[in-house]
Design a protein around this motif. Structure first.
Motif, short mmCIF file in Angstrom:
data_model
loop_
_atom_site.label_atom_id
_atom_site.label_comp_id
_atom_site.label_asym_id
_atom_site.label_seq_id
_atom_site.Cartn_x
_atom_site.Cartn_y
_atom_site.Cartn_z
N GLU A 166 0.79 -1.23 0.03
CA GLU A 166 -0.08 0.05 0.11
C GLU A 166 1.06 1.23 -0.09
OE1 GLU A 166 -2.26 -3.12 2.02
OE2 GLU A 166 -0.32 -2.42 1.94
N ASN A 167 2.03 1.17 0.36
CA ASN A 167 2.91 2.16 0.45
C ASN A 167 3.02 3.13 -0.84
OD1 ASN A 167 5.14 3.84 2.10
ND2 ASN A 167 6.30 3.16 0.29
N VAL A 221 0.47 6.58 -1.22
CA VAL A 221 0.41 7.55 -0.30
C VAL A 221 1.77 7.99 -0.24
CG1 VAL A 221 -1.94 6.88 0.93
CG2 VAL A 221 0.50 5.93 1.73
N ILE A 260 4.02 3.45 4.54
CA ILE A 260 2.85 2.47 5.00
C ILE A 260 3.65 1.27 5.14
CG2 ILE A 260 0.92 1.04 4.66
CD1 ILE A 260 0.33 3.86 4.96
N THR A 302 1.40 2.94 9.86
CA THR A 302 1.99 4.12 9.52
C THR A 302 2.56 4.74 10.79
OG1 THR A 302 2.18 6.06 8.17
CG2 THR A 302 0.19 5.80 9.55
N LEU A 358 -3.34 0.45 11.00
CA LEU A 358 -4.67 0.84 9.79
C LEU A 358 -5.18 -0.29 9.80
CD1 LEU A 358 -2.24 2.46 7.07
CD2 LEU A 358 -3.67 3.74 8.74
N LEU A 414 -4.88 -2.92 0.53
CA LEU A 414 -5.79 -1.98 0.64
C LEU A 414 -5.61 -1.24 -0.77
CD1 LEU A 414 -5.19 -0.94 4.19
CD2 LEU A 414 -7.40 -1.90 3.44
N ARG A 461 -6.41 2.43 -2.84
CA ARG A 461 -6.00 3.96 -2.29
C ARG A 461 -7.33 4.38 -1.76
NH1 ARG A 461 -3.31 8.11 -6.21
NH2 ARG A 461 -2.47 5.96 -6.85
N GLU A 509 -9.55 2.86 0.11
CA GLU A 509 -9.76 2.44 1.50
C GLU A 509 -8.69 3.19 2.21
OE1 GLU A 509 -10.73 -2.06 1.41
OE2 GLU A 509 -9.22 -1.69 -0.10
N LEU A 510 -7.61 3.35 1.81
CA LEU A 510 -6.49 4.06 2.62
C LEU A 510 -6.91 5.59 3.05
CD1 LEU A 510 -2.91 3.16 1.01
CD2 LEU A 510 -3.89 2.44 3.30
N ASP A 511 -7.51 6.10 1.86
CA ASP A 511 -8.03 7.54 2.25
C ASP A 511 -9.04 7.49 3.44
OD1 ASP A 511 -6.39 8.46 0.20
OD2 ASP A 511 -7.95 8.60 -1.14
N GLN A 530 -6.98 7.05 6.91
CA GLN A 530 -6.11 7.95 7.50
C GLN A 530 -6.91 9.14 7.87
OE1 GLN A 530 -2.45 8.31 5.48
NE2 GLN A 530 -2.63 6.13 4.73
#
Length: 105
Positions: A56-57, A60, A64, A77, A86, A96, A98, A100-102, A105
């Motif tokens: 996932e790194n 973003v 991550i 993170t 997370l 995950l 993008r 989902e990450l939004d 965070q």
């Protein structure tokens, strides 16, 4: 340097649902699983930077990272002195996305 570990709402839900699944379907002891997970999370209080970057790194700006507990990935993170978890998800699941990450965070 010691870090504090905090769980996102999603990570809390992940842990509860996995515990419930193990309790219903076995074969592991859910209490032992949760105790081991808590021990692994406590281990992140020292040297979380030693854990590798998660897939996932690439989505973003913040790093991550991930570590493994059995077949589960702990995705987190680092924010100053806080290791922010997370998600805790089975490693066989896709990374995950993008979007989902939004939301996390």
């Amino acid at each position: 340097m010691t870090f504090r570990v905090e769980l996102s709402r999603r990570a809390e839900v992940d842990i509860k649902s996995t515990y419930s699944y193990i309790r219903k379907h076995g074969p592991a002891d859910p209490s032992a699983w949760k105790a081991g997970l808590e021990q692994k999370l406590t281990g992140l209080e020292t040297f979380p930077e030693a854990c590798g970057l998660a897939p996932e790194n690439e989505f973003v700006k913040a790093e991550i990272r991930q570590t493994f507990y059995g077949p589960f990935r702990i995705v987190f993170t680092i924010r100053e002195q806080i290791v922010f978890v997370l998600t805790v998800r089975h490693a066989a699941r896709l990374a995950l996305q993008r979007e989902e990450l939004d939301k996390i965070q």
